[in-house]
Design a protein around this motif. Structure first.
Motif: not given
Lengths: 210, 284
Positions: A130-136, B115, B136-137, B142, B144, B147, B150-151
Protein backbone atom coordinates in the motif's frame (compact mmCIF):
# COMPACT_ATOMS: atom_id res chain seq x y z
CA UNK A 1 32.27 -15.80 87.80
CA UNK A 2 33.05 -12.88 85.49
CA UNK A 3 33.79 -9.38 86.51
CA UNK A 4 31.08 -6.88 85.62
CA UNK A 5 32.87 -5.55 82.52
CA UNK A 6 33.73 -8.98 81.17
CA UNK A 7 30.12 -10.04 81.63
CA UNK A 8 28.97 -7.06 79.60
CA UNK A 9 31.31 -8.12 76.82
CA UNK A 10 29.89 -11.65 76.83
CA UNK A 11 26.36 -10.27 76.72
CA UNK A 12 27.32 -8.13 73.74
CA UNK A 13 28.94 -11.10 72.01
CA UNK A 14 25.83 -13.20 72.64
CA UNK A 15 23.54 -10.52 71.29
CA UNK A 16 25.67 -10.20 68.16
CA UNK A 17 25.63 -13.98 67.68
CA UNK A 18 21.81 -13.97 67.97
CA UNK A 19 21.54 -11.21 65.37
CA UNK A 20 23.87 -13.17 63.11
CA UNK A 21 21.88 -16.40 63.44
CA UNK A 22 18.66 -14.46 62.87
CA UNK A 23 20.07 -12.78 59.77
CA UNK A 24 21.19 -16.01 58.15
CA UNK A 25 17.91 -17.77 59.05
CA UNK A 26 15.81 -15.02 57.49
CA UNK A 27 18.17 -14.86 54.50
CA UNK A 28 17.95 -18.59 53.81
CA UNK A 29 14.15 -18.41 53.98
CA UNK A 30 13.70 -15.38 51.74
CA UNK A 31 16.52 -15.55 49.18
CA UNK A 32 15.82 -18.13 46.44
CA UNK A 33 18.24 -21.07 46.35
CA UNK A 34 19.92 -20.31 43.03
CA UNK A 35 20.28 -16.58 43.73
CA UNK A 36 23.85 -15.45 43.11
CA UNK A 37 24.78 -18.52 41.06
CA UNK A 38 25.86 -16.41 38.07
CA UNK A 39 25.37 -12.90 39.43
CA UNK A 40 22.91 -10.80 41.38
CA UNK A 41 19.89 -12.76 40.15
CA UNK A 42 18.23 -16.17 40.35
CA UNK A 43 20.28 -18.65 38.34
CA UNK A 44 17.18 -20.78 37.73
CA UNK A 45 15.56 -17.88 35.85
CA UNK A 46 18.03 -18.43 32.98
CA UNK A 47 16.81 -21.99 32.49
CA UNK A 48 13.16 -20.89 32.64
CA UNK A 49 13.83 -18.24 29.99
CA UNK A 50 15.64 -20.77 27.80
CA UNK A 51 12.96 -23.45 28.12
CA UNK A 52 10.05 -21.18 27.13
CA UNK A 53 7.98 -22.68 24.33
CA UNK A 54 8.69 -21.45 20.81
CA UNK A 55 5.41 -20.50 19.14
CA UNK A 56 6.16 -19.27 15.63
CA UNK A 57 7.65 -21.57 13.04
CA UNK A 58 11.05 -20.40 11.88
CA UNK A 59 12.31 -20.23 8.31
CA UNK A 60 14.40 -23.28 9.10
CA UNK A 61 11.32 -25.23 10.27
CA UNK A 62 9.52 -24.64 6.96
CA UNK A 63 12.66 -25.36 4.95
CA UNK A 64 12.97 -28.81 6.50
CA UNK A 65 10.21 -30.10 4.20
CA UNK A 66 9.77 -27.30 1.69
CA UNK A 67 13.40 -26.87 0.69
CA UNK A 68 12.63 -26.85 -3.03
CA UNK A 69 9.92 -24.26 -2.59
CA UNK A 70 12.42 -22.06 -0.79
CA UNK A 71 14.62 -21.98 -3.88
CA UNK A 72 11.65 -21.18 -6.12
CA UNK A 73 10.96 -17.98 -4.22
CA UNK A 74 11.80 -15.02 -6.40
CA UNK A 75 14.49 -12.54 -5.49
CA UNK A 76 11.98 -9.89 -4.51
CA UNK A 77 10.13 -12.12 -2.03
CA UNK A 78 12.92 -14.39 -0.83
CA UNK A 79 13.04 -12.63 2.53
CA UNK A 80 9.27 -12.85 3.09
CA UNK A 81 8.70 -15.47 5.78
CA UNK A 82 6.13 -18.20 4.95
CA UNK A 83 4.13 -17.36 8.09
CA UNK A 84 3.45 -13.82 6.88
CA UNK A 85 0.86 -15.20 4.43
CA UNK A 86 0.32 -18.81 5.53
CA UNK A 87 -0.15 -18.15 9.25
CA UNK A 88 1.77 -19.57 12.17
CA UNK A 89 1.69 -23.11 10.75
CA UNK A 90 2.45 -24.70 14.09
CA UNK A 91 -0.44 -27.18 13.82
CA UNK A 92 0.61 -28.10 10.27
CA UNK A 93 4.21 -28.65 11.32
CA UNK A 94 3.35 -30.74 14.40
CA UNK A 95 0.90 -32.86 12.38
CA UNK A 96 3.51 -33.42 9.67
CA UNK A 97 6.19 -34.44 12.14
CA UNK A 98 3.82 -36.92 13.80
CA UNK A 99 2.74 -38.29 10.41
CA UNK A 100 6.36 -38.61 9.31
CA UNK A 101 7.32 -40.51 12.43
CA UNK A 102 4.54 -43.07 11.99
CA UNK A 103 4.55 -43.30 8.16
CA UNK A 104 6.07 -46.29 6.39
CA UNK A 105 8.35 -45.86 3.40
CA UNK A 106 6.45 -45.09 0.20
CA UNK A 107 3.31 -43.91 1.99
CA UNK A 108 1.90 -40.57 0.94
CA UNK A 109 2.03 -38.15 3.86
CA UNK A 110 -1.23 -36.63 4.99
CA UNK A 111 -0.51 -33.47 6.89
CA UNK A 112 -3.07 -31.17 8.45
CA UNK A 113 -3.33 -28.40 5.87
CA UNK A 114 -6.27 -26.51 7.28
CA UNK A 115 -5.98 -22.75 7.68
CA UNK A 116 -2.78 -22.64 5.65
CA UNK A 117 -4.18 -20.94 2.54
CA UNK A 118 -4.99 -17.28 3.14
CA UNK A 119 -8.37 -16.06 1.95
CA UNK A 120 -7.61 -12.34 2.09
CA UNK A 121 -4.64 -12.21 -0.29
CA UNK A 122 -5.37 -8.62 -1.30
CA UNK A 123 -5.07 -7.36 2.29
CA UNK A 124 -1.86 -9.30 2.81
CA UNK A 125 -0.35 -7.83 -0.36
CA UNK A 126 -1.40 -4.30 0.55
CA UNK A 127 0.01 -4.77 4.02
CA UNK A 128 3.44 -4.10 2.50
CA UNK A 129 2.61 -2.62 -0.89
CA UNK A 130 0.00 0.00 0.00
CA UNK A 131 1.44 3.40 -0.89
CA UNK A 132 2.42 5.14 2.33
CA UNK A 133 4.42 8.18 3.37
CA UNK A 134 7.64 6.87 4.90
CA UNK A 135 8.16 3.92 2.60
CA UNK A 136 11.32 4.08 0.50
CA UNK A 137 10.69 5.13 -3.10
CA UNK A 138 12.40 2.00 -4.46
CA UNK A 139 9.89 -0.19 -2.57
CA UNK A 140 7.03 -1.16 -4.94
CA UNK A 141 3.83 0.55 -3.72
CA UNK A 142 0.38 0.98 -5.21
CA UNK A 143 -2.82 2.83 -4.50
CA UNK A 144 -5.17 -0.09 -5.09
CA UNK A 145 -7.95 1.74 -6.94
CA UNK A 146 -5.49 3.50 -9.24
CA UNK A 147 -3.58 0.28 -9.84
CA UNK A 148 -6.77 -1.48 -10.92
CA UNK A 149 -7.73 1.25 -13.43
CA UNK A 150 -5.47 -0.14 -16.15
CA UNK A 151 -6.28 -3.76 -15.35
CA UNK A 152 -9.07 -5.92 -16.59
CA UNK A 153 -9.49 -8.50 -13.83
CA UNK A 154 -12.01 -11.31 -14.17
CA UNK A 155 -13.35 -10.75 -10.67
CA UNK A 156 -12.41 -7.27 -9.37
CA UNK A 157 -14.18 -7.83 -6.02
CA UNK A 158 -12.38 -11.09 -5.27
CA UNK A 159 -9.83 -10.98 -2.41
CA UNK A 160 -7.60 -13.09 -4.64
CA UNK A 161 -7.59 -10.48 -7.41
CA UNK A 162 -3.82 -9.77 -7.13
CA UNK A 163 -3.05 -13.39 -7.98
CA UNK A 164 -4.62 -13.04 -11.42
CA UNK A 165 -1.35 -11.40 -12.48
CA UNK A 166 1.17 -11.90 -9.66
CA UNK A 167 2.40 -15.13 -8.15
CA UNK A 168 2.85 -14.41 -4.45
CA UNK A 169 6.01 -16.53 -4.39
CA UNK A 170 7.63 -14.70 -7.26
CA UNK A 171 5.67 -11.54 -8.07
CA UNK A 172 8.29 -9.67 -10.07
CA UNK A 173 8.96 -12.48 -12.53
CA UNK A 174 5.28 -13.15 -13.06
CA UNK A 175 4.71 -9.50 -13.81
CA UNK A 176 7.38 -9.39 -16.51
CA UNK A 177 5.95 -12.58 -18.07
CA UNK A 178 2.52 -10.99 -18.15
CA UNK A 179 3.86 -7.95 -19.93
CA UNK A 180 5.10 -10.16 -22.74
CA UNK A 181 1.86 -12.07 -22.77
CA UNK A 182 -0.10 -8.85 -23.07
CA UNK A 183 0.57 -9.01 -26.82
CA UNK A 184 -1.28 -12.29 -27.01
CA UNK A 185 -4.75 -11.23 -25.91
CA UNK A 186 -6.35 -14.63 -26.02
CA UNK A 187 -3.66 -16.50 -24.16
CA UNK A 188 -3.71 -14.12 -21.19
CA UNK A 189 -6.74 -15.36 -19.23
CA UNK A 190 -5.67 -18.98 -19.49
CA UNK A 191 -2.09 -18.22 -18.50
CA UNK A 192 -3.11 -15.90 -15.71
CA UNK A 193 -5.44 -18.49 -14.24
CA UNK A 194 -2.63 -20.97 -13.72
CA UNK A 195 -0.80 -19.04 -10.96
CA UNK A 196 -4.12 -18.67 -9.12
CA UNK A 197 -4.20 -22.38 -8.59
CA UNK A 198 -0.44 -22.77 -8.23
CA UNK A 199 0.06 -21.40 -4.69
CA UNK A 200 -2.49 -23.87 -3.35
CA UNK A 201 -0.53 -26.72 -4.85
CA UNK A 202 3.02 -26.28 -3.50
CA UNK A 203 2.32 -27.20 0.08
CA UNK A 204 0.71 -30.57 -0.59
CA UNK A 205 3.17 -31.29 -3.40
CA UNK A 206 6.27 -30.46 -1.40
CA UNK A 207 4.88 -32.10 1.72
CA UNK A 208 3.99 -35.25 -0.15
CA UNK A 209 7.35 -35.46 -1.83
CA UNK A 210 9.06 -36.20 1.46
CA UNK B 1 55.58 2.54 79.80
CA UNK B 2 53.09 3.57 82.37
CA UNK B 3 52.21 6.99 83.56
CA UNK B 4 53.25 6.01 87.04
CA UNK B 5 56.83 5.89 85.91
CA UNK B 6 56.66 9.55 85.14
CA UNK B 7 57.60 12.01 87.76
CA UNK B 8 54.71 13.93 89.25
CA UNK B 9 52.07 11.64 87.75
CA UNK B 10 52.02 9.28 90.69
CA UNK B 11 49.32 10.96 92.71
CA UNK B 12 46.87 11.37 89.89
CA UNK B 13 46.82 8.00 88.28
CA UNK B 14 48.25 5.21 90.36
CA UNK B 15 45.02 4.68 92.26
CA UNK B 16 43.32 3.28 89.21
CA UNK B 17 46.28 1.27 88.03
CA UNK B 18 45.26 -2.15 89.31
CA UNK B 19 41.55 -1.98 88.74
CA UNK B 20 40.40 -4.50 86.09
CA UNK B 21 39.30 -2.19 83.31
CA UNK B 22 38.74 -4.98 80.81
CA UNK B 23 39.55 -3.43 77.47
CA UNK B 24 42.15 -0.76 77.79
CA UNK B 25 44.81 -0.22 80.29
CA UNK B 26 44.01 3.21 81.54
CA UNK B 27 47.67 3.77 82.06
CA UNK B 28 48.38 3.59 78.29
CA UNK B 29 50.18 6.62 77.01
CA UNK B 30 48.92 8.87 74.27
CA UNK B 31 51.82 7.78 72.06
CA UNK B 32 50.82 4.11 72.39
CA UNK B 33 47.21 4.94 71.74
CA UNK B 34 48.05 6.77 68.51
CA UNK B 35 50.36 3.96 67.42
CA UNK B 36 47.58 1.40 68.02
CA UNK B 37 45.14 3.56 66.09
CA UNK B 38 47.50 3.76 63.12
CA UNK B 39 48.02 -0.02 63.14
CA UNK B 40 44.29 -0.77 63.37
CA UNK B 41 43.43 1.73 60.68
CA UNK B 42 46.02 0.30 58.29
CA UNK B 43 44.87 -3.26 58.93
CA UNK B 44 41.23 -2.28 58.43
CA UNK B 45 41.94 -0.39 55.25
CA UNK B 46 43.93 -3.28 53.78
CA UNK B 47 41.13 -5.73 54.59
CA UNK B 48 38.48 -3.52 53.01
CA UNK B 49 40.59 -3.12 49.86
CA UNK B 50 41.20 -6.84 49.63
CA UNK B 51 37.51 -7.90 49.73
CA UNK B 52 36.48 -6.34 46.39
CA UNK B 53 39.61 -7.81 44.76
CA UNK B 54 38.54 -11.32 45.81
CA UNK B 55 34.98 -10.68 44.63
CA UNK B 56 36.17 -9.47 41.22
CA UNK B 57 38.41 -12.51 40.91
CA UNK B 58 35.44 -14.79 41.58
CA UNK B 59 33.40 -12.97 38.92
CA UNK B 60 36.17 -13.29 36.36
CA UNK B 61 36.45 -17.04 36.92
CA UNK B 62 32.72 -17.41 36.43
CA UNK B 63 32.91 -16.04 32.87
CA UNK B 64 35.33 -18.76 31.85
CA UNK B 65 33.20 -21.56 33.27
CA UNK B 66 30.00 -20.30 31.62
CA UNK B 67 28.96 -23.29 29.55
CA UNK B 68 26.95 -21.41 26.93
CA UNK B 69 29.74 -19.00 26.22
CA UNK B 70 33.32 -20.07 25.97
CA UNK B 71 32.99 -23.85 25.69
CA UNK B 72 30.64 -23.91 22.70
CA UNK B 73 32.15 -21.29 20.45
CA UNK B 74 35.73 -20.88 21.57
CA UNK B 75 35.00 -17.29 22.56
CA UNK B 76 32.54 -15.53 24.83
CA UNK B 77 29.31 -14.87 22.94
CA UNK B 78 28.07 -11.29 23.08
CA UNK B 79 24.79 -10.72 21.29
CA UNK B 80 24.02 -7.56 19.38
CA UNK B 81 21.12 -6.23 17.33
CA UNK B 82 21.17 -3.90 14.36
CA UNK B 83 18.27 -1.92 12.91
CA UNK B 84 18.75 -0.52 9.40
CA UNK B 85 16.09 2.18 9.32
CA UNK B 86 16.67 2.82 5.61
CA UNK B 87 15.15 -0.60 4.82
CA UNK B 88 12.03 -0.52 7.03
CA UNK B 89 8.70 -0.27 5.20
CA UNK B 90 6.57 -0.04 8.35
CA UNK B 91 4.56 -3.19 7.68
CA UNK B 92 4.45 -4.05 11.38
CA UNK B 93 5.08 -7.76 10.79
CA UNK B 94 7.69 -7.67 13.55
CA UNK B 95 5.17 -6.30 16.06
CA UNK B 96 2.63 -9.01 15.30
CA UNK B 97 5.24 -11.77 15.37
CA UNK B 98 6.55 -10.56 18.73
CA UNK B 99 3.05 -10.45 20.19
CA UNK B 100 2.29 -14.01 19.08
CA UNK B 101 5.67 -15.41 20.07
CA UNK B 102 5.73 -13.85 23.52
CA UNK B 103 2.04 -13.65 24.47
CA UNK B 104 2.13 -9.89 24.88
CA UNK B 105 -1.34 -8.53 25.81
CA UNK B 106 -3.19 -6.18 23.46
CA UNK B 107 -2.11 -2.58 23.75
CA UNK B 108 1.32 -3.48 25.14
CA UNK B 109 4.43 -3.79 23.03
CA UNK B 110 7.93 -5.18 23.34
CA UNK B 111 8.76 -3.68 19.97
CA UNK B 112 7.03 -1.05 17.90
CA UNK B 113 7.57 1.08 14.80
CA UNK B 114 7.65 4.86 14.70
CA UNK B 115 7.32 7.04 11.63
CA UNK B 116 9.19 10.35 11.36
CA UNK B 117 7.74 12.77 8.81
CA UNK B 118 9.79 15.88 7.94
CA UNK B 119 7.69 18.59 6.31
CA UNK B 120 9.05 21.11 3.87
CA UNK B 121 8.22 23.93 6.32
CA UNK B 122 10.70 22.45 8.80
CA UNK B 123 8.26 20.83 11.22
CA UNK B 124 8.49 17.17 12.18
CA UNK B 125 5.64 14.77 12.91
CA UNK B 126 6.13 11.49 14.74
CA UNK B 127 3.57 8.69 14.43
CA UNK B 128 3.51 5.44 16.34
CA UNK B 129 2.03 2.31 14.82
CA UNK B 130 0.29 0.61 17.72
CA UNK B 131 -1.88 -1.77 15.71
CA UNK B 132 0.67 -3.38 13.48
CA UNK B 133 -1.47 -3.43 10.36
CA UNK B 134 -2.81 -0.43 8.49
CA UNK B 135 -2.44 1.84 11.47
CA UNK B 136 -0.29 4.35 9.60
CA UNK B 137 -2.89 4.76 6.88
CA UNK B 138 -5.63 5.09 9.50
CA UNK B 139 -3.87 8.11 11.02
CA UNK B 140 -4.72 11.62 9.73
CA UNK B 141 -3.61 11.62 6.10
CA UNK B 142 -0.46 13.40 5.00
CA UNK B 143 -0.25 15.42 1.80
CA UNK B 144 2.69 13.93 -0.07
CA UNK B 145 3.52 17.30 -1.63
CA UNK B 146 4.30 18.89 1.75
CA UNK B 147 6.64 16.10 2.89
CA UNK B 148 10.37 16.58 2.47
CA UNK B 149 11.40 13.16 3.73
CA UNK B 150 9.98 10.41 5.89
CA UNK B 151 11.17 7.11 7.30
CA UNK B 152 10.32 4.42 9.82
CA UNK B 153 12.26 3.62 13.00
CA UNK B 154 11.62 0.29 14.72
CA UNK B 155 12.18 0.45 18.48
CA UNK B 156 12.87 -2.26 21.04
CA UNK B 157 14.87 -2.83 24.22
CA UNK B 158 18.40 -1.51 23.75
CA UNK B 159 19.93 -4.19 26.00
CA UNK B 160 22.31 -1.61 27.43
CA UNK B 161 25.75 -2.55 28.69
CA UNK B 162 25.35 -0.22 31.68
CA UNK B 163 21.69 -0.69 32.53
CA UNK B 164 19.68 1.81 34.58
CA UNK B 165 16.82 -0.69 34.87
CA UNK B 166 18.86 -3.40 36.58
CA UNK B 167 20.43 -0.93 38.97
CA UNK B 168 17.09 0.15 40.42
CA UNK B 169 15.49 -3.30 40.84
CA UNK B 170 15.01 -3.83 44.58
CA UNK B 171 14.63 -7.62 44.41
CA UNK B 172 17.22 -8.64 41.83
CA UNK B 173 14.55 -9.62 39.30
CA UNK B 174 16.18 -7.71 36.44
CA UNK B 175 19.48 -9.02 35.27
CA UNK B 176 21.93 -9.24 32.42
CA UNK B 177 23.12 -12.62 31.18
CA UNK B 178 26.73 -13.30 30.23
CA UNK B 179 25.71 -12.97 26.56
CA UNK B 180 24.61 -9.41 27.27
CA UNK B 181 20.85 -10.04 27.15
CA UNK B 182 18.83 -8.08 29.72
CA UNK B 183 16.04 -10.24 31.15
CA UNK B 184 13.30 -10.14 33.79
CA UNK B 185 12.84 -12.97 36.28
CA UNK B 186 9.03 -13.07 36.24
CA UNK B 187 8.80 -15.15 39.43
CA UNK B 188 11.04 -12.81 41.40
CA UNK B 189 9.52 -9.55 40.08
CA UNK B 190 7.15 -7.78 42.48
CA UNK B 191 5.80 -5.39 39.83
CA UNK B 192 6.93 -2.18 41.53
CA UNK B 193 7.58 -0.62 38.09
CA UNK B 194 10.72 1.13 39.28
CA UNK B 195 12.54 -0.24 36.20
CA UNK B 196 9.75 1.04 33.94
CA UNK B 197 10.52 4.52 35.27
CA UNK B 198 14.28 4.04 35.00
CA UNK B 199 14.41 2.92 31.36
CA UNK B 200 15.27 6.01 29.29
CA UNK B 201 13.97 4.35 26.11
CA UNK B 202 10.48 3.49 27.37
CA UNK B 203 10.85 -0.14 26.39
CA UNK B 204 9.65 -1.64 29.68
CA UNK B 205 6.03 -1.93 30.75
CA UNK B 206 3.91 -3.69 33.35
CA UNK B 207 2.34 -6.72 31.67
CA UNK B 208 -1.34 -6.64 32.63
CA UNK B 209 -1.59 -10.43 32.36
CA UNK B 210 1.29 -11.32 34.65
CA UNK B 211 1.41 -8.08 36.69
CA UNK B 212 5.18 -8.05 36.37
CA UNK B 213 7.63 -5.91 34.48
CA UNK B 214 8.01 -7.11 30.90
CA UNK B 215 10.34 -6.28 28.07
CA UNK B 216 11.99 -7.51 24.90
CA UNK B 217 14.20 -10.55 25.59
CA UNK B 218 15.61 -10.76 22.06
CA UNK B 219 13.54 -13.99 22.17
CA UNK B 220 16.01 -15.60 24.59
CA UNK B 221 14.18 -18.95 24.20
CA UNK B 222 14.90 -18.90 20.47
CA UNK B 223 18.44 -17.50 20.40
CA UNK B 224 19.61 -20.04 22.99
CA UNK B 225 18.62 -22.75 20.49
CA UNK B 226 20.40 -21.12 17.57
CA UNK B 227 17.30 -19.43 16.12
CA UNK B 228 16.81 -15.75 15.42
CA UNK B 229 14.41 -13.56 17.41
CA UNK B 230 10.86 -13.67 15.97
CA UNK B 231 11.01 -10.05 14.73
CA UNK B 232 14.29 -10.66 12.89
CA UNK B 233 12.97 -13.90 11.38
CA UNK B 234 9.80 -12.39 9.91
CA UNK B 235 11.19 -9.03 8.75
CA UNK B 236 10.63 -9.10 4.96
CA UNK B 237 13.17 -6.37 4.16
CA UNK B 238 16.17 -7.36 6.30
CA UNK B 239 15.81 -4.25 8.45
CA UNK B 240 16.62 -6.19 11.60
CA UNK B 241 19.85 -8.17 12.05
CA UNK B 242 20.79 -10.19 15.10
CA UNK B 243 23.94 -12.09 15.97
CA UNK B 244 27.14 -12.54 17.93
CA UNK B 245 29.16 -9.32 17.78
CA UNK B 246 32.21 -11.07 19.22
CA UNK B 247 32.33 -13.32 16.16
CA UNK B 248 33.99 -11.33 13.35
CA UNK B 249 32.48 -13.68 10.73
CA UNK B 250 28.84 -13.13 11.76
CA UNK B 251 26.49 -11.17 9.51
CA UNK B 252 25.96 -8.48 12.13
CA UNK B 253 29.70 -7.97 12.75
CA UNK B 254 30.30 -7.45 9.04
CA UNK B 255 27.41 -5.00 8.72
CA UNK B 256 28.57 -3.12 11.82
CA UNK B 257 32.08 -2.86 10.38
CA UNK B 258 30.90 -1.61 6.98
CA UNK B 259 28.39 1.02 8.05
CA UNK B 260 28.13 4.20 10.06
CA UNK B 261 26.46 3.06 13.25
CA UNK B 262 24.60 5.08 15.85
CA UNK B 263 22.77 4.28 19.07
CA UNK B 264 19.80 6.00 20.70
CA UNK B 265 20.58 8.57 23.42
CA UNK B 266 24.31 7.89 23.44
CA UNK B 267 24.79 10.87 25.77
CA UNK B 268 23.24 8.85 28.61
CA UNK B 269 26.22 6.53 28.61
CA UNK B 270 24.17 3.34 28.87
CA UNK B 271 26.09 1.87 25.90
CA UNK B 272 23.17 0.14 24.10
CA UNK B 273 23.77 -3.08 22.18
CA UNK B 274 20.86 -2.34 19.83
CA UNK B 275 22.49 -0.26 17.11
CA UNK B 276 20.96 1.77 14.29
CA UNK B 277 21.77 2.80 10.74
CA UNK B 278 20.24 5.99 9.37
CA UNK B 279 19.19 7.88 12.49
CA UNK B 280 18.66 11.64 12.56
CA UNK B 281 18.96 14.07 15.45
CA UNK B 282 15.18 14.06 15.92
CA UNK B 283 15.03 10.33 16.62
CA UNK B 284 15.22 9.70 20.36
Amino acid sequence: MFSRDTLHLWILAGALALVGVGFFTVRSLTVPPSFGQFGHYRGAALQIATDKERKLTTRGDCGECHATLKHEMGKSHERVHCIECHGEGKAHMTACKTAKASAKAGDALTCDKSNLMPTNIKDICLHCHQEMVGRAKKHPQIVFTEHMKDMDPKDPKSPLVCMECHSPHNPAEELSDDKEEDKDEEAKPAEAATPTAAPAAPTPAAGGAQ
Amino acid sequence: MSCCDKKGAKDTCCETKHEPTGVMDASESRREFIWDAVKNFTFGALTLTAIPIFIEKADAEEVHTDKDGKEKTGHTVLFGYLVDTTKCIGCGGCMLACKKENDVPDGEFRTWVERYVYYKDGSVRVDVNLKGSFAFTELPPIDKETVEKSFFVPKLCNHCTDTPCIQVCPVGASFKTKEGVVLVDYEQCIGCAYCVQACPFGTRFINTKTQTADKCTWCYHRIQHGEKPACVDVCPTGTRTFGDINDPESEISKTLAENRIDVLKSYLGTRPKTRYIGLTAEVV
